[in-house]
Design a protein around this motif. Structure first.
Motif, short mmCIF file in Angstrom:
data_model
loop_
_atom_site.label_atom_id
_atom_site.label_comp_id
_atom_site.label_asym_id
_atom_site.label_seq_id
_atom_site.Cartn_x
_atom_site.Cartn_y
_atom_site.Cartn_z
N GLY A 112 0.68 -1.11 0.09
CA GLY A 112 0.04 0.08 0.02
C GLY A 112 0.93 1.27 0.05
O GLY A 112 1.54 1.64 1.03
N SER A 125 1.53 -3.33 6.39
CA SER A 125 0.54 -3.26 5.49
C SER A 125 -0.25 -2.18 5.76
O SER A 125 -0.82 -1.92 7.02
CB SER A 125 -0.68 -4.60 5.85
OG SER A 125 -1.67 -4.59 5.35
N VAL A 126 -0.32 -1.19 4.86
CA VAL A 126 -0.84 0.12 5.03
C VAL A 126 -1.88 0.28 3.96
O VAL A 126 -1.71 1.14 3.06
CB VAL A 126 0.08 1.27 4.82
CG1 VAL A 126 -0.19 2.55 5.50
CG2 VAL A 126 1.47 1.06 5.58
N ASN A 127 -3.22 -0.41 4.16
CA ASN A 127 -4.13 -0.58 3.14
C ASN A 127 -5.44 0.18 3.88
O ASN A 127 -5.53 0.83 4.85
CB ASN A 127 -4.45 -1.72 2.51
CG ASN A 127 -3.09 -2.20 1.86
OD1 ASN A 127 -2.98 -2.00 0.70
ND2 ASN A 127 -2.41 -3.21 2.47
N SER A 128 -6.75 -0.07 3.08
CA SER A 128 -7.90 0.24 3.82
C SER A 128 -8.26 -0.93 4.61
O SER A 128 -8.00 -2.08 4.43
CB SER A 128 -8.69 0.52 2.74
OG SER A 128 -9.22 -0.73 2.26
N ALA A 129 -9.20 -0.79 5.73
CA ALA A 129 -9.70 -1.85 6.56
C ALA A 129 -10.42 -2.91 5.85
O ALA A 129 -10.09 -4.11 5.97
CB ALA A 129 -10.71 -1.29 7.55
N ALA A 141 -7.56 -5.33 4.43
CA ALA A 141 -6.56 -5.77 5.26
C ALA A 141 -6.42 -7.41 5.26
O ALA A 141 -5.19 -7.93 5.26
CB ALA A 141 -6.99 -5.48 6.84
N GLU A 197 0.19 -4.63 11.15
CA GLU A 197 -1.24 -4.25 10.79
C GLU A 197 -1.45 -2.97 11.00
O GLU A 197 -1.96 -2.62 12.04
CB GLU A 197 -1.95 -5.31 11.28
CG GLU A 197 -3.65 -5.12 10.93
CD GLU A 197 -3.73 -5.12 9.28
OE1 GLU A 197 -4.67 -4.22 8.96
OE2 GLU A 197 -3.27 -6.30 8.70
N ASN A 254 -3.57 -0.66 9.04
CA ASN A 254 -4.74 -0.38 8.62
C ASN A 254 -5.46 0.21 9.82
O ASN A 254 -5.64 -0.50 10.81
CB ASN A 254 -5.52 -1.32 7.81
CG ASN A 254 -4.61 -1.95 6.76
OD1 ASN A 254 -4.17 -1.54 5.73
ND2 ASN A 254 -4.25 -3.34 6.86
N THR A 255 -6.46 1.19 9.46
CA THR A 255 -7.08 1.69 10.54
C THR A 255 -8.46 0.98 10.51
O THR A 255 -9.48 1.13 9.61
CB THR A 255 -7.56 3.23 10.23
OG1 THR A 255 -6.53 3.90 10.41
CG2 THR A 255 -8.51 3.74 11.51
N ALA A 256 -8.48 -0.28 11.35
CA ALA A 256 -9.54 -0.97 11.46
C ALA A 256 -10.26 -1.40 12.71
O ALA A 256 -9.42 -0.93 13.52
CB ALA A 256 -9.07 -2.31 10.66
#
Length: 262
Positions: free
Chosen positions: A18, A68-72, A75, A94, A96-98
């Motif tokens: 990401g 891992s810098v993606n969307s929730a 993930a 991890e 991702n803001t999830a």
């Protein structure tokens, strides 16, 4: 394995999955700090100095740490795609803001192949990049903090499971993003009423005056005056209706005050 190609550093190998605003900045800063960075993003080109991988598994090959810098929503897919390239014991950050449940789902899906660290980015990334404060929990927390701390990243290790860092991040987000939403809604209404400059100045002064006792005053005042303030926010919502501005925050405030009054 140190990745080959232009810009490959001689430091530890780190994979970044990401390469958007946050991931791209982290990748570029890691390269500048001497890391050998392998990046993958199907939609964004790798920053200068980052070895562009053909897929997530290739990016993870030889990396001791994966960011891992993606969307929730992505993930679990990012994990599934990257996992085949990970050596046993790789630290899977991890970022991702999830929700905590998503972080836990990643940990379960990872099995014993990688060690998952639940990482919460605790401030906007663009101003500070790799120096952005982070909090981390879970089985990979200490290893993640050591790896990123070597590049100057301030990482707070939380003694708890995957999901704890995410919980702290999201609780904080309820306040900050809620405050931002209230400001945006109020200023939109003020613009419609021809009072934008006045309200902006008023909000600025209130923020300047805030101190350590402000939170207690907000909470105590809301409980003590819930009945009156509920009617006040109903009137505010009606004002916004008349101005053609969606009164989402005003009505949510009214409903919370009704609950407190009850």
């Amino acid at each position: 394995m140190t990745p080959s190609g232009t810009g490959a550093g001689s430091g530890p190998v780190i994979a970044v999955l990401g390469l958007g605003e946050a991931g791209g900045r982290f990748a570029a800063d890691l390269v500048a700090a001497g890391a050998s960075v392998r990046g993958y993003d199907p939609r964004v080109a790798a920053p200068q100095g980052v070895h562009p991988a053909e897929n997530a598994a290739e990016a993870c090959h030889g990396a001791g740490v994966v960011l891992s810098v993606n969307s929730a929503a992505d993930a679990l897919d990012a994990l599934a795609q990257g996992l085949p390239g990970c050596a046993p014991g790789t630290v899977w950050g991890e970022l991702n803001t999830a929700a905590p449940a998503v972080k836990e789902a990643v940990r379960r899906a990872a099995g014993a192949r990688v060690v998952v660290a639940d990482v919460a980015i605790m401030a906007p990334v663009p101003p500070k990049g790799l120096l952005t404060p982070m909090a981390v929990s879970g089985p990979g927390a200490v290893a993640f903090a050591a790896a990123l701390g070597a590049f100057g990243t301030p990482v707070e290790v939380l003694d708890g499971p995957v999901g704890l860092a995410a919980t702290r991040k999201l609780l904080r987000s309820v306040f900050y993003k809620g405050l931002a939403a209230a400001a945006v809604e109020a200023l939109a209404a003020a613009e419609a009423a021809g009072l934008a400059e006045w309200l902006a100045g008023n909000i600025e002064q209130e923020l300047i005056k805030a101190d350590a006792a402000t939170l207690e005053r907000l909470v105590t005042g809301s409980r003590t005056h819930a009945v009156r303030r509920r009617h006040e926010m109903q009137a505010a919502a009606e004002l916004l209706d008349g101005l053609g501005v969606p009164a989402r925050v005003a009505r949510a405030s009214r409903d919370w005050l009704a609950d407190l009054a009850g």
